[in-house]
Design an enzyme around this catalytic site. Sequence first.
Site, PDB file in Angstrom:
ATOM      1  N   ARG A 118      37.439  22.434  85.678  1.00 58.79           N
ATOM      2  CA  ARG A 118      37.353  23.868  86.054  1.00 58.79           C
ATOM      3  C   ARG A 118      37.961  24.100  87.448  1.00 58.79           C
ATOM      4  O   ARG A 118      37.443  24.880  88.250  1.00 58.79           O
ATOM      5  CB  ARG A 118      35.905  24.355  86.057  1.00 58.79           C
ATOM      6  CG  ARG A 118      35.196  24.287  84.723  1.00 58.79           C
ATOM      7  CD  ARG A 118      35.803  25.233  83.701  1.00 58.79           C
ATOM      8  NE  ARG A 118      34.985  25.332  82.522  1.00 58.79           N
ATOM      9  CZ  ARG A 118      35.033  24.465  81.496  1.00 58.79           C
ATOM     10  NH1 ARG A 118      35.892  23.475  81.514  1.00 58.79           N
ATOM     11  NH2 ARG A 118      34.250  24.632  80.445  1.00 58.79           N
ATOM     12  N   SER A 170      29.362  29.781  80.321  1.00 58.04           N
ATOM     13  CA  SER A 170      28.544  28.893  81.160  1.00 58.04           C
ATOM     14  C   SER A 170      28.445  29.492  82.560  1.00 58.04           C
ATOM     15  O   SER A 170      29.468  29.765  83.185  1.00 58.04           O
ATOM     16  CB  SER A 170      29.195  27.512  81.283  1.00 58.04           C
ATOM     17  OG  SER A 170      29.393  26.946  80.026  1.00 58.04           O
ATOM     18  N   GLU A 218      29.767  28.340  87.932  1.00 57.64           N
ATOM     19  CA  GLU A 218      31.141  28.302  87.451  1.00 57.64           C
ATOM     20  C   GLU A 218      31.728  29.699  87.574  1.00 57.64           C
ATOM     21  O   GLU A 218      32.933  29.888  87.691  1.00 57.64           O
ATOM     22  CB  GLU A 218      31.125  27.873  85.971  1.00 57.64           C
ATOM     23  CG  GLU A 218      32.478  27.462  85.461  1.00 57.64           C
ATOM     24  CD  GLU A 218      32.688  27.744  83.980  1.00 57.64           C
ATOM     25  OE1 GLU A 218      31.769  27.608  83.186  1.00 57.64           O
ATOM     26  OE2 GLU A 218      33.819  28.114  83.643  1.00 57.64           O
TER      27      GLU A 218
END
Length: 345
Positions: free
Chosen positions: A170, A243, A341
């Site tokens: 990520r 998420s 995130e």
Amino acid sequence: MIRLSNNIDLTHLASFATPAKADRLIEWDSAEELANYLRGEGGNFLRNGEQWAILGEGCNTLFTKDFRGTIIRCVAKGMETIEGSDNLHTLLRVAAGEVWDNVVEECCRRSLWGAENLSAIPSSVGSSAVQNIGAYGTEAKDIIERVEYLDLEDFELKCIDCKECQFGYRDSIFKHALAGKAIITAVVYRLSSTPAPKLDYGTLRPEVEKCGAELTPMVIREAVIRIRSSKLPDHKVIGNAGSFFKNPILPRTFVEELRKRYPAMPIYEVAGEPDKLKIATGWMIDHLGWKGKNIGRAGVHTQQALVLVNLGGATGDEVVTLAERICREVYEVFGVEISPEVNIL
Ligand code: EPU
């Protein structure tokens, strides 16, 4: 085309659907026009040190307050097969504002391999590169050939190849050295004509085999969509940003100690980092009993504890309050610091 709007309601431009406004929105569909516009007076906000941000599909952003500044949004769509493609590979150049899942669907329709595991991820093409989106054992970096961007220091259109993008979990150069210095204009993906199914993550293989069909990118795509829709809420029905937290990557020795205390904790190897292991934040939050719980109008999804949801009318601050409480408990019990995130603005 450059389109300017003032005093914009952001509630439905971000999938969490928390209330917020922005002073100004710049939408663009031509990289050359954007470069000219920002090079001139249109770009004064960049030089005056005002607040600004880039918004893609808004599926990884939580607005907690009105945004006193400028939001830049690419509305350019479209994909084309470009030079460099051959019998084995297809190079697909896609505008930054294209919806990511349209790219996956097109690849699967053309029996091109590489994108199918990333089906149904809510994202724009630009964000696929910034975030290095990932699911079911595949990351965007596995199929990104190069990324085209507008350099905000000299307003030239530039291009960097996959290696230079410094992709990680990520993560990419667009969150570090190029943060605030680049606007992604297009991404070139490299897809393969040779079958390359990746079925080893979680329940993907049994889900694919269940239908007994010949293995094609489309069959895998459909299996991924079935798994995702059984656990992940549709943001059009219930506000969320997928998420909410990342899965931390920690020293192997620390994780081995955790494993002794919690033998059921899911633990993953990290490619290229033998001294580290990745652990499942969703499992930890679930273990603490948060699944399906809420604080006010912000909740933890009933099927996936890593996903925070807007139960209806939640403010961004309510979601942050819930997230902070969860972070604290995870730290107290597991001694692990988890981080969002989601981009919180
Ligand atoms: N788990 C639980 N309880 C939960 C959630 C998860 O016990 O409430 C356990 C699962 O049983 C599994 C493990 O934790 O053993 C991991 O769960 P899962 O496979 O659902 O994946 P994840 O680690 O929670 C990551 C990505 C997702 C991606 C899936 C599948 C991150 C932050 N998230 O989630 O990506 O779809 O793997 O590959 O890496 C996103 O980024 O928005 C996203 C949805």
